[in-house]
Design a protein around this motif. Structure first.
Motif, mmCIF file in Angstrom:
data_model
loop_
_atom_site.group_PDB
_atom_site.id
_atom_site.type_symbol
_atom_site.label_atom_id
_atom_site.label_comp_id
_atom_site.label_asym_id
_atom_site.label_seq_id
_atom_site.Cartn_x
_atom_site.Cartn_y
_atom_site.Cartn_z
ATOM 1 N N GLN A 163 0.828 -1.198 0.000
ATOM 2 C CA GLN A 163 0.000 0.000 0.000
ATOM 3 C C GLN A 163 0.863 1.249 0.000
ATOM 4 O O GLN A 163 0.608 2.190 -0.738
ATOM 5 C CB GLN A 163 -0.949 -0.017 1.190
ATOM 6 N N ALA A 164 1.895 1.279 0.831
ATOM 7 C CA ALA A 164 2.782 2.437 0.890
ATOM 8 C C ALA A 164 3.477 2.657 -0.449
ATOM 9 O O ALA A 164 3.659 3.791 -0.888
ATOM 10 C CB ALA A 164 3.813 2.264 1.999
ATOM 11 N N ALA A 165 3.849 1.594 -1.131
ATOM 12 C CA ALA A 165 4.521 1.707 -2.426
ATOM 13 C C ALA A 165 3.599 2.271 -3.487
ATOM 14 O O ALA A 165 4.056 2.827 -4.489
ATOM 15 C CB ALA A 165 5.051 0.343 -2.861
ATOM 16 N N ASN A 166 2.293 2.155 -3.291
ATOM 17 C CA ASN A 166 1.325 2.652 -4.271
ATOM 18 C C ASN A 166 0.821 4.048 -3.958
ATOM 19 O O ASN A 166 -0.028 4.564 -4.666
ATOM 20 C CB ASN A 166 0.142 1.680 -4.376
ATOM 21 N N LEU A 167 1.327 4.674 -2.885
ATOM 22 C CA LEU A 167 0.916 6.027 -2.529
ATOM 23 C C LEU A 167 1.835 7.046 -3.191
ATOM 24 O O LEU A 167 3.050 6.914 -3.164
ATOM 25 C CB LEU A 167 0.964 6.228 -1.011
ATOM 26 N N ALA A 168 1.233 8.059 -3.771
ATOM 27 C CA ALA A 168 2.010 9.147 -4.366
ATOM 28 C C ALA A 168 2.635 9.994 -3.258
ATOM 29 O O ALA A 168 2.030 10.213 -2.213
ATOM 30 C CB ALA A 168 1.108 10.021 -5.233
ATOM 31 N N THR A 169 3.841 10.467 -3.496
ATOM 32 C CA THR A 169 4.505 11.363 -2.547
ATOM 33 C C THR A 169 4.053 12.800 -2.794
ATOM 34 O O THR A 169 3.480 13.122 -3.836
ATOM 35 C CB THR A 169 6.033 11.298 -2.696
ATOM 36 N N VAL A 170 4.343 13.659 -1.841
ATOM 37 C CA VAL A 170 4.045 15.080 -2.001
ATOM 38 C C VAL A 170 4.772 15.629 -3.225
ATOM 39 O O VAL A 170 4.203 16.360 -4.034
ATOM 40 C CB VAL A 170 4.422 15.865 -0.723
ATOM 41 N N ALA B 24 7.733 22.301 -8.047
ATOM 42 C CA ALA B 24 8.250 22.141 -6.690
ATOM 43 C C ALA B 24 7.241 22.561 -5.629
ATOM 44 O O ALA B 24 7.481 22.371 -4.445
ATOM 45 C CB ALA B 24 9.537 22.942 -6.519
ATOM 46 N N GLY B 25 6.137 23.150 -6.053
ATOM 47 C CA GLY B 25 5.157 23.589 -5.073
ATOM 48 C C GLY B 25 3.915 24.154 -5.726
ATOM 49 O O GLY B 25 3.815 24.247 -6.953
ATOM 50 N N ASP C 110 -3.978 13.065 3.173
ATOM 51 C CA ASP C 110 -3.258 14.276 3.565
ATOM 52 C C ASP C 110 -2.313 14.805 2.487
ATOM 53 O O ASP C 110 -1.781 15.900 2.609
ATOM 54 C CB ASP C 110 -2.476 14.031 4.846
ATOM 55 N N THR C 111 -2.109 14.072 1.415
ATOM 56 C CA THR C 111 -1.133 14.472 0.392
ATOM 57 C C THR C 111 -1.444 15.827 -0.238
ATOM 58 O O THR C 111 -0.550 16.677 -0.325
ATOM 59 C CB THR C 111 -0.997 13.386 -0.698
ATOM 60 N N PRO C 112 -2.675 16.104 -0.687
ATOM 61 C CA PRO C 112 -2.932 17.422 -1.289
ATOM 62 C C PRO C 112 -2.692 18.582 -0.323
ATOM 63 O O PRO C 112 -2.197 19.629 -0.718
ATOM 64 C CB PRO C 112 -4.402 17.347 -1.710
#
Length: 143
Positions: free
Chosen positions: A12-19, A58-59, A35-37
Motif C-alpha cells: 500500500q505504501a509503495a502505491n501512494l504518491a509522494t508530495v 516544486a510547489g 493528507d497528500t494534497p
C-alpha cells in the motif's frame, strides 16, 4: 501476502504518491493519501535573489522575503490549470519593489504594487492559463 499483514502495508505504501510527485504531476497512477494534497499545498520557501526563480513543479504555494528590489522570474514547469499563491514579505527595512517577467498578465493590464512597510505581507495569487501565460492578482496588507 496475508490480509492485514506487513507485506500488505508495504505494498500500500509503495502505491501512494509522494508530495513531490503530486506537486510535479508525476504520480504515475499512484493513489493519493488523504493528507497528500494538503501537505503539497504547504508553502515552499523561494530563494531571495535579484531574479526570484519559481519552479511550479516544486510547489503550489510559495513564500519569499525580499531583501532588495527584485524581479519575479517567469516560472519553470507551469501546468495549465494550476493555481496557487506567492506570499511576498518585506524585510525589516521595507520599501522593496517587485518587477515581473514577461508572460505574467494582470487584470486590466495594471501590475500589482507591493505594500512597502517594514515586514509587510502581500499575497500574489496566480492561475496558469498556458505554458507562456500566468495570470496574477495581488492582495495587500496581510498580517
Amino acid at each position: 501476502a496475508a490480509q492485514g499483514g506487513k507485506a500488505d502495508g508495504a505494498l500500500q505504501a509503495a502505491n501512494l504518491a509522494t508530495v513531490a510527485q503530486f506537486r510535479a504531476g508525476t504520480t504515475g497512477g499512484k493513489v493519493l493519501g488523504a493528507d497528500t494534497p494538503y501537505a503539497a499545498a504547504d508553502y515552499v520557501t523561494l530563494a531571495d535573489a535579484a531574479s526570484i526563480a519559481v519552479n511550479f513543479s516544486a510547489g503550489i504555494n510559495f513564500t519569499v522575503t525580499l531583501a532588495g528590489n527584485r524581479t519575479l522570474a517567469f516560472p519553470t514547469n507551469p501546468k495549465p490549470g494550476q493555481r496557487g499563491s506567492i506570499e511576498v514579505r518585506q524585510d525589516a527595512t521595507g520599501s522593496r519593489t517587485l518587477a515581473y517577467a514577461s508572460g505574467y498578465k494582470w487584470p486590466m493590464g495594471v501590475k500589482g504594487v507591493l505594500s512597502t512597510a517594514a515586514n509587510a505581507i502581500d499575497e500574489i495569487f496566480y492561475s496558469v492559463r498556458s505554458t507562456g501565460e500566468v495570470r496574477l492578482s495581488l492582495t495587500n496588507g496581510w498580517d
